[in-house]
Structures are given as structure tokens and as C-alpha cells.
Design an enzyme around this catalytic site. Structure first.
Site, PDB file in Angstrom:
ATOM      1  CG  HIS A  73      82.845  65.900  85.194  1.00  0.00           C
ATOM      2  ND1 HIS A  73      82.858  65.965  83.492  1.00  0.00           N
ATOM      3  CD2 HIS A  73      84.115  65.307  85.523  1.00  0.00           C
ATOM      4  CE1 HIS A  73      83.744  64.791  83.441  1.00  0.00           C
ATOM      5  NE2 HIS A  73      85.164  65.129  84.234  1.00  0.00           N
ATOM      6  CE1 TYR A 201      76.943  66.156  77.261  1.00  0.00           C
ATOM      7  CE2 TYR A 201      75.896  65.061  75.475  1.00  0.00           C
ATOM      8  CZ  TYR A 201      76.863  65.439  77.352  1.00  0.00           C
ATOM      9  OH  TYR A 201      76.247  64.350  77.859  1.00  0.00           O
ATOM     10  N   PRO A 288      72.110  57.826  73.441  1.00  0.00           N
ATOM     11  CG  PRO A 288      74.391  57.709  72.790  1.00  0.00           C
ATOM     12  CD  PRO A 288      73.015  57.277  72.638  1.00  0.00           C
ATOM     13  CE1 TYR A 380      74.056  65.419  80.882  1.00  0.00           C
ATOM     14  CE2 TYR A 380      75.436  66.078  82.951  1.00  0.00           C
ATOM     15  CZ  TYR A 380      75.431  65.349  80.887  1.00  0.00           C
ATOM     16  OH  TYR A 380      76.753  64.845  80.887  1.00  0.00           O
TER      17      TYR A 380
HETATM   18  C1  PHB Z   1      81.045  58.648  78.248  1.00  0.00           C
HETATM   19  O1  PHB Z   1      81.570  58.734  78.625  1.00  0.00           O
HETATM   20  O2  PHB Z   1      80.800  57.648  77.261  1.00  0.00           O
HETATM   21  C2  PHB Z   1      79.447  59.129  77.603  1.00  0.00           C
HETATM   22  C3  PHB Z   1      79.242  60.554  78.713  1.00  0.00           C
HETATM   23  C4  PHB Z   1      78.244  61.521  78.454  1.00  0.00           C
HETATM   24  C5  PHB Z   1      77.092  60.536  77.103  1.00  0.00           C
HETATM   25  C6  PHB Z   1      77.143  59.652  76.608  1.00  0.00           C
HETATM   26  C7  PHB Z   1      78.726  59.592  76.928  1.00  0.00           C
HETATM   27  O3  PHB Z   1      76.242  62.062  76.956  1.00  0.00           O
END
Ligand code: PHB
Length: 387
Positions: A73, A201, A288, A380
Site C-alpha cells: 500500500h 480510517y 490498534p 505510519y
Molecule cells: C488490519 O488490517 O487488521 C489493521 C490495519 C490497520 C490498523 C489496524 C488493523 O490500524
């Protein structure tokens, strides 16, 4: 009685990667795991790897399938106030991230371990760590009713937040920093085409949502929910409705798995006591939102494998002495990033109106300022390693 150089408690990404890096350096280890192989290989977790994590796995020879099946990505999308804004991760940093499920990483590492012929024991019970303040630490456990004792030079506690290793550091030595959030994530895996080829997001007045994926045909979707959310209150229809509301439009499909993940920030210091070294979730938890848990575990293990290799080559304890400090300098920056992303994107019920307006201004600033976008992007994709 058994003997090894490094006794590794826990066969998650931290323990298995450590075992493999040590193997490559000619250092012997024994890995023990409380769960079954089927359980650890099937457990659905997050799945985003920083470029540095991918490079680390590739250097260790663990990335053949990841290179074939991982989804690379170059950007991500932030969605709020009904508008979408792309963050061009690659354009801002020259780096990318890769989507590849944690359980796939674990499967590849278990296969690599078994290939080496070195020991990996599943379903061990009553694990205990002894004498870590001496040069002769031991690990004991029971397997199929038989008491086992492993004499080691070093113990690596890679047994996660609920593991026993951290408890072997005396309470008067251990400092713990913790924050528990007033919400959790309800996550689903669904047989449905992802809505976008990049992650979305979303901050919505009903709460946060995230659209991610595992393949071109499997979506992974998350919704902010109550901390002790009762899954039975979430019918498939209710889940899809909430996702549609918060994300705009999602492709529906059969739900393959559902779960609720609590959210906390946690750090235990120091990460070393005598001959015991903690790595990964045994020492720290991040919420997460920044997708950093597995990446931090990999970063710890890079440092630990080098320090232990130097020690077993007779180069002394200098790197071991710096282990905790080296890891914590990265961990606290990642804690900062993860709590910042969490605060920016979630709905806080006790938010006062002032805080709420500040949160919207933060998002607006991040997407419109190149400096702020760059700051988000460089964290990130992953901060550089110290060495
Ligand atoms: C996921 O793909 O499970 C995932 C991706 C980004 C995040 C949290 C989980 O911030």
C-alpha cells in the site's frame, strides 16, 4: 532436564522471529507455547507491516509467501465530515506498508522453525520462570502430565500481555504505565471485496470505523464499540448497517469471524531483569489504531537477537545492557503515535464540546498541512531503526 542457550516463552511473532534469528546466528533455543499450533495459526489479529518489518522478515528468509501474497500500500484514506482525504504515504516518505495477516506471519515462522529441527513445544501448562537474577535461569512447565525443566543461559519472555514472564521481574523493580480506553473495536472478517484498495480510517459522530482487507476477496472491518461489548447484541445486519453509516458504502458478504478487541496503552519498564528479557506484548501494548503491535514486537526482537548473538560470541554484555533503553526509545514514540491516532479518530462520550472541536481541527490540520501529513506518514510507515 533439558539445556539450551535461550529459553523462549511464547510462539507469537516475537518468540518465533527471535528463535529464527538466533538459529541463523548459530544460537540454540527452545520455544514453548501454551496454546496449540492450530490456535496460534488461526487466531485473527491485525495485519499491517511497516516496510522495515518486511525487510527484517526478508533478511531472515521468512518473506517468500509474504512477497507473493502481501498487498503493498502506497497510501491511506482519512474520512471525516463526509469527505475523504488521501495521505500519500509513499510520496511523503518514499516508503510503503504491506497488508499480510499476523496469523500468516505466524504460519510462515512456525514452518521455518520446524524446518530447522530445533524444538518448539505446544500446549505446555503451568509455565514458571526461576532464578532470572542469576546466570543460570530455568523454565519449568508440564506437558502431557510430565514435569519439564529447561536450564538456560537467557530467558526471553515473548508470552504476551497475559503471560507469566513479566511477573518474574520483582515488583519493586518494575514500573508500569497504563491507559485503558473507554471503548473497544468490534472486528469482522468477511467474504466481500474491499471497498478500496487502500485502508480507510473514518471518524463519524457514531464512532470510529476502519476498512482494511486480507485479500482481493476478503475484507477486514472494524467498528468502535463499548469496552465490554456483548457480541450477541450485534446481528450481522446491525454490523453492516453501522459500517454503511460510518464508512459510506461497504460491500457486504458472509461474515467469517467476529471478535471484540479491548484497547489499552501499556508499557512495563525495564524490559530486562538479569537474564530475563521481555519482548513484544509481554512488555507493551498499543491500541490498534496505528497498527503497531506486531511491528514493535519485530523491532524489539531485532535488537534482542543482536544483543544475544554478541553475548554468545563472547563479545560481552554491552548490547544486552542497552536492550531495554534502545527498545523503549522506539516504544514511547510509537505509544505517542498510537494514542494520538486513537484520540484523533474515536468518539469520546464524555468529550466536552471544546475537545470535540479541537479533534475536528486536528483532522482538518492533518489533511491540509503537508508538514502534519508528513509527520503522520513517517510514523505510519515506521520510524527508522536505531541500528
Ligand atoms: C488490519 O488490517 O487488521 C489493521 C490495519 C490497520 C490498523 C489496524 C488493523 O490500524
Amino acid at each position: 532436564m533439558m539445556r539450551t542457550q535461550v529459553g523462549i516463552i511464547g510462539a507469537g511473532p516475537a518468540g518465533l522471529l527471535l528463535a529464527h534469528l538466533l538459529h541463523l546466528a548459530g544460537v540454540d533455543s527452545v520455544v514453548i507455547e501454551a496454546r496449540s499450533r492450530g490456535y496460534i495459526e488461526g487466531r485473527v489479529r491485525a495485519g499491517l507491516l511497516e516496510q522495515g518489518s518486511v525487510d527484517t522478515l526478508a533478511e531472515a528468509g521468512l518473506a517468500a509467501r509474504l512477497r507473493r501474497e502481501g498487498l503493498s500500500h502506497d497510501g491511506l484514506e482519512l474520512r471525516f465530515d463526509g469527505m475523504s482525504h488521501r495521505i500519500d504515504l509513499h510520496g511523503l516518505t518514499g516508503r510503503r506498508v504491506t497488508i499480510y495477516g499476523q496469523q500468516e506471519v505466524v504460519k510462515d515462522m512456525v514452518a521455518a522453525r520446524l524446518e530447522t529441527g530445533r524444538p518448539l513445544y505446544f500446549e505446555v501448562e503451568d509455565t514458571a520462570v526461576h532464578d532470572v537474577a542469576t546466570a543460570h535461569p530455568r523454565i519449568t512447565w508440564t506437558q502431557e502430565g510430565t514435569r519439564q525443566e529447561l536450564h538456560c543461559d537467557v530467558v526471553a519472555g515473548c508470552d504476551g500481555f497475559h503471560g507469566v514472564s513479566r511477573g518474574a521481574i520483582p515488583a519493586e523493580v518494575l514500573r508500569v504505565y497504563e491507559r485503558i480506553y473507554p471503548f473497544a473495536w468490534l472486528g469482522i472478517l468477511a467474504q466481500a471485496r474491499p471497498i478500496s484498495h487502500e485502508l480507510i480510517y473514518a471518524r463519524h459522530s457514531d464512532g470510529f470505523a476502519l476498512a482494511t482487507m486480507r485479500s482481493q476477496t476478503i475484507s477486514r472491518l472494524y467498528l468502535q464499540c463499548a469496552p465490554e461489548e456483548d457480541l450477541s447484541a450485534w446481528s450481522d445486519t446491525r454490523i453492516w448497517d453501522a459500517l454503511q453509516t460510518r464508512l459510506g458504502a461497504v460491500n457486504e458478504g458472509q461474515i467469517l469471524q467476529k471478535g471484540v478487541t479491548g484497547m489499552r496503552s501499556f508499557v512495563a519498564e525495564p524490559m530486562r531483569h538479569g537474564r530475563l528479557f521481555l519482548a513484544g506484548d509481554a512488555a507493551h501494548i498499543v491500541p490498534p489504531t496505528g497498527a503497531k503491535g506486531m511491528n514493535l514486537a519485530i523491532a524489539d526482537v531485532r535488537v534482542l537477537a543482536r544483543a544475544l548473538t554478541a553475548f554468545f560470541r563472547g563479545e560481552g554484555e554491552a548490547l544486552m545492557d542497552r536492550y531495554s533503553e534502545t527498545c523503549l526509545s522506539r516504544i514511547w514514540k510509537v505509544q505517542r503515535f498510537s494514542s494520538w491516532m486513537t484520540a484523533m479518530l474515536h468518539r469520546f462520550d464524555d468529550n466536552d464540546p471544546f475537545e470535540h472541536r479541537v479533534q475536528l481541527a486536528e483532522l482538518d490540520y492533518v489533511v491540509h498541512s503537508q508538514a502534519a501529513r508528513t509527520a503522520l506518514a513517517e510514523q505510519y510507515v515506521g520510524l527508522p531503526y536505531e541500528s
